[in-house]
Design a protein around this motif. Sequence first.
Motif, PDB file in Angstrom:
ATOM      1  N   PHE A  30      -7.088  -3.540   5.749  1.00 28.33           N
ATOM      2  CA  PHE A  30      -7.114  -4.527   4.680  1.00 28.33           C
ATOM      3  C   PHE A  30      -7.039  -3.908   3.290  1.00 28.33           C
ATOM      4  N   HIS A  31      -7.613  -2.742   3.095  1.00 29.50           N
ATOM      5  CA  HIS A  31      -7.649  -2.179   1.747  1.00 29.50           C
ATOM      6  C   HIS A  31      -6.280  -1.719   1.235  1.00 29.50           C
ATOM      7  N   VAL A  32      -5.268  -1.696   2.090  1.00 31.39           N
ATOM      8  CA  VAL A  32      -3.910  -1.374   1.645  1.00 31.39           C
ATOM      9  C   VAL A  32      -2.926  -2.511   1.935  1.00 31.39           C
ATOM     10  N   ILE A  33      -3.432  -3.690   2.252  1.00 34.87           N
ATOM     11  CA  ILE A  33      -2.574  -4.810   2.659  1.00 34.87           C
ATOM     12  C   ILE A  33      -1.603  -5.226   1.551  1.00 34.87           C
ATOM     13  N   ASP A  34      -1.953  -5.002   0.291  1.00 34.43           N
ATOM     14  CA  ASP A  34      -1.044  -5.357  -0.802  1.00 34.43           C
ATOM     15  C   ASP A  34       0.245  -4.537  -0.774  1.00 34.43           C
ATOM     16  N   LEU A  35       0.226  -3.415  -0.095  1.00 33.80           N
ATOM     17  CA  LEU A  35       1.422  -2.566   0.003  1.00 33.80           C
ATOM     18  C   LEU A  35       2.256  -2.884   1.243  1.00 33.80           C
ATOM     19  N   ASP A  36       1.765  -3.788   2.069  1.00 28.11           N
ATOM     20  CA  ASP A  36       2.447  -4.144   3.320  1.00 28.11           C
ATOM     21  C   ASP A  36       3.873  -4.622   3.039  1.00 28.11           C
ATOM     22  N   ASP A  37       4.798  -4.140   3.838  1.00 25.69           N
ATOM     23  CA  ASP A  37       6.204  -4.532   3.819  1.00 25.69           C
ATOM     24  C   ASP A  37       6.978  -4.007   2.606  1.00 25.69           C
ATOM     25  N   GLN A  38       6.378  -3.141   1.819  1.00 29.67           N
ATOM     26  CA  GLN A  38       7.107  -2.512   0.718  1.00 29.67           C
ATOM     27  C   GLN A  38       7.888  -1.321   1.245  1.00 29.67           C
ATOM     28  N   ARG A  39       8.953  -0.977   0.546  1.00 28.21           N
ATOM     29  CA  ARG A  39       9.794   0.155   0.952  1.00 28.21           C
ATOM     30  C   ARG A  39       9.623   1.308  -0.022  1.00 28.21           C
ATOM     31  N   PHE A  40       9.686   2.524   0.539  1.00 23.50           N
ATOM     32  CA  PHE A  40       9.493   3.742  -0.241  1.00 23.50           C
ATOM     33  C   PHE A  40      10.557   4.745   0.164  1.00 23.50           C
ATOM     34  N   PRO A  41      10.990   5.595  -0.779  1.00 23.95           N
ATOM     35  CA  PRO A  41      12.035   6.574  -0.467  1.00 23.95           C
ATOM     36  C   PRO A  41      11.549   7.743   0.398  1.00 23.95           C
ATOM     37  N   SER A  42      10.220   7.993   0.390  1.00 20.29           N
ATOM     38  CA  SER A  42       9.701   9.133   1.154  1.00 20.29           C
ATOM     39  C   SER A  42       8.228   8.898   1.510  1.00 20.29           C
ATOM     40  N   ILE A  43       7.739   9.693   2.447  1.00 23.52           N
ATOM     41  CA  ILE A  43       6.324   9.643   2.824  1.00 23.52           C
ATOM     42  C   ILE A  43       5.462  10.023   1.615  1.00 23.52           C
ATOM     43  N   GLY A  44       5.902  10.997   0.858  1.00 24.36           N
ATOM     44  CA  GLY A  44       5.154  11.413  -0.328  1.00 24.36           C
ATOM     45  C   GLY A  44       4.983  10.279  -1.324  1.00 24.36           C
ATOM     46  N   GLU A  45       6.054   9.538  -1.577  1.00 20.80           N
ATOM     47  CA  GLU A  45       5.980   8.399  -2.495  1.00 20.80           C
ATOM     48  C   GLU A  45       5.067   7.303  -1.946  1.00 20.80           C
ATOM     49  N   LEU A  46       5.107   7.098  -0.655  1.00 20.17           N
ATOM     50  CA  LEU A  46       4.225   6.109  -0.022  1.00 20.17           C
ATOM     51  C   LEU A  46       2.762   6.501  -0.185  1.00 20.17           C
ATOM     52  N   LYS A  47       2.455   7.752   0.072  1.00 23.04           N
ATOM     53  CA  LYS A  47       1.067   8.206  -0.063  1.00 23.04           C
ATOM     54  C   LYS A  47       0.587   8.145  -1.513  1.00 23.04           C
ATOM     55  N   LEU A  48       1.474   8.421  -2.453  1.00 22.81           N
ATOM     56  CA  LEU A  48       1.120   8.281  -3.869  1.00 22.81           C
ATOM     57  C   LEU A  48       0.823   6.821  -4.212  1.00 22.81           C
ATOM     58  N   ALA A  49       1.619   5.914  -3.672  1.00 21.79           N
ATOM     59  CA  ALA A  49       1.395   4.487  -3.915  1.00 21.79           C
ATOM     60  C   ALA A  49       0.053   4.045  -3.337  1.00 21.79           C
ATOM     61  N   ILE A  50      -0.298   4.551  -2.158  1.00 25.44           N
ATOM     62  CA  ILE A  50      -1.592   4.222  -1.551  1.00 25.44           C
ATOM     63  C   ILE A  50      -2.719   4.749  -2.432  1.00 25.44           C
ATOM     64  N   ARG A  51      -2.593   6.002  -2.849  1.00 18.05           N
ATOM     65  CA  ARG A  51      -3.628   6.591  -3.696  1.00 18.05           C
ATOM     66  C   ARG A  51      -3.797   5.811  -4.992  1.00 18.05           C
ATOM     67  N   ASP A  52      -2.687   5.489  -5.633  1.00 17.97           N
ATOM     68  CA  ASP A  52      -2.743   4.747  -6.893  1.00 17.97           C
ATOM     69  C   ASP A  52      -3.346   3.362  -6.696  1.00 17.97           C
ATOM     70  N   HIS A  53      -2.986   2.725  -5.604  1.00 22.45           N
ATOM     71  CA  HIS A  53      -3.515   1.393  -5.300  1.00 22.45           C
ATOM     72  C   HIS A  53      -5.029   1.435  -5.115  1.00 22.45           C
TER      73      HIS A  53
END
Length: 62
Positions: A30-53
Amino acid sequence: MQRQVIEFGGLPVGIAVPDQGELRFIAVKFHVIDLDDQRFPSIGELKLAIRDHLRSGQAIAA
């Protein structure tokens, strides 16, 4: 590209699935549900988005 479990802080929070040349995030916590179904160019960018969120305080406590 293959499906990949995404961990944050040592816990699985979702999976990344290849989609149209990018990675689509499927949240399983649940704590990352706002990022659900978003697209990212790389795993690194995804992890940065999670951290920032999570740092932004917008995460749902669950």
